[in-house]
Design a protein around this motif. Sequence first.
Motif, PDB file in Angstrom:
ATOM      1  N   ARG A 197       1.276   4.375  -2.872  1.00 44.47           N
ATOM      2  CA  ARG A 197       1.030   5.764  -2.486  1.00 44.47           C
ATOM      3  C   ARG A 197       2.265   6.627  -2.730  1.00 44.47           C
ATOM      4  N   ASN A 206      -3.283   5.832  -6.484  1.00 40.80           N
ATOM      5  CA  ASN A 206      -4.302   5.562  -5.477  1.00 40.80           C
ATOM      6  C   ASN A 206      -4.564   4.060  -5.406  1.00 40.80           C
ATOM      7  N   ASP A 225       0.831  -1.194   0.000  1.00 36.64           N
ATOM      8  CA  ASP A 225       0.000   0.000   0.000  1.00 36.64           C
ATOM      9  C   ASP A 225       0.874   1.255   0.000  1.00 36.64           C
ATOM     10  N   ARG A 226       1.936   1.248   0.837  1.00 32.74           N
ATOM     11  CA  ARG A 226       2.842   2.408   0.899  1.00 32.74           C
ATOM     12  C   ARG A 226       3.584   2.590  -0.422  1.00 32.74           C
TER      13      ARG A 226
END
Length: 433
Positions: free
Chosen positions: A242, A247, A238-239
Amino acid sequence: MAQRLHAALEKRLPERRLFIRSDTETRFIRLKPGMQLVGWGTATVLVGWSIVATAILLMDSIGAGNFRAQAKRDQMIYEERLNALSVERDQRASEALAAQQRFATTLDQVSVMQTELLEAETRARELETGIEVIQSTLRRIREERDSAREQATTLQARLEGSDGGPDMQSDEVTGTVDLLASALAETAAERDLVAADAEFALEHAAEMELELRLLQEKNDEIFRQLEEAMTISVEPLDRMFREAGLNPSDLISEVRRGYSGTGGPLTPLSFSTRGGGLDPDAARANEILDGLDRINLYRIAAERAPFDMPVRNNFRFTSGFGMRWGRMHEGTDFAAPIGTPIYAPADGVVTHAGWSSGYGRLVKIQHEFGIETRYAHQSRIRVSVGERVSRGQHIGDIGNSGRSTGPHLHYEVRVGGRPVNPMIYIRAGQDVF
């Protein structure tokens, strides 16, 4: 003033004559004080200029040597740092692979434990149903026993109140009493058997309840480990997205919408409750399966976005993204010997493979999510237009074609046609790949 100046010069620089003799005659050149002054001044200026120029050249040479030494030291430091990052990346990849293996093993355990839990719940429901049937049978037997006792009492009273009727009536009453006594004995035996069965069922139900509680505690521990492993596995991915300016929710929606494989479109996983209500364990299992689905979608997205390095052999960065010599440098340069392999950092389709002005031999690859990568100054192109490439595929070799001052790869990343810093994607993927 002129005479006094001339006299002063005569004292310091008396007039001299330079004789030039030949076979037939002798001539001389008169060196007046003024001419001597001019000559000495010119010689002094020339000597001073030579000294200054030599000093400047020496200082420049020393400074260039120091600069080269500093550049070499910086290069060594950078290569050491790059090697350390490569080792760390390999360690992270090994840890991620081990975590995935542990996760798969734990998931299998969860499936087995969930099956055992459902079977235990089914057995518990069957035991409850059996206990209810036994209790109903006990109530029926008690009612029959009470009814038989009432009939026996009535018959006993009739016998006691009898005034010595016929022998046939006495025999009939005696047979009826014997029949009732036998029925009472059978009823008592059946009651004892049902009571024993009920007691055994109650004891077995207590054991099942203990077994269910232990199984629930074990399931809670497994769920907790799985949830921790899921958090550890999902957060870096997820990081990574981002930090690359993507997104994650939009990525997952796009991958799920565009993915098509064996069995139809990719849909979220879910845990079956076999027609029953969604209990807390099933809800937690569904959350874990949703996390697995998210990891799977992240993996697909990561294969399609350029998070990997285009050069894996020894190289050095020579120019980064940004202003250079008053012009915008729209990529990152990787300097390496001619022939060093270039690899695709993500899955995609080749849209250009040929000569392009200052780029020299250029390859363009169109990836998902509107991302395009470019690879310029190649010595040899190993793909063709329209070809689908995979992450890690050899697509060309580093060269010095086009407007280039030395062998290197000019690597660009464009999102929606706008150039972005390739190091954003490379750094974002270092902790994952």
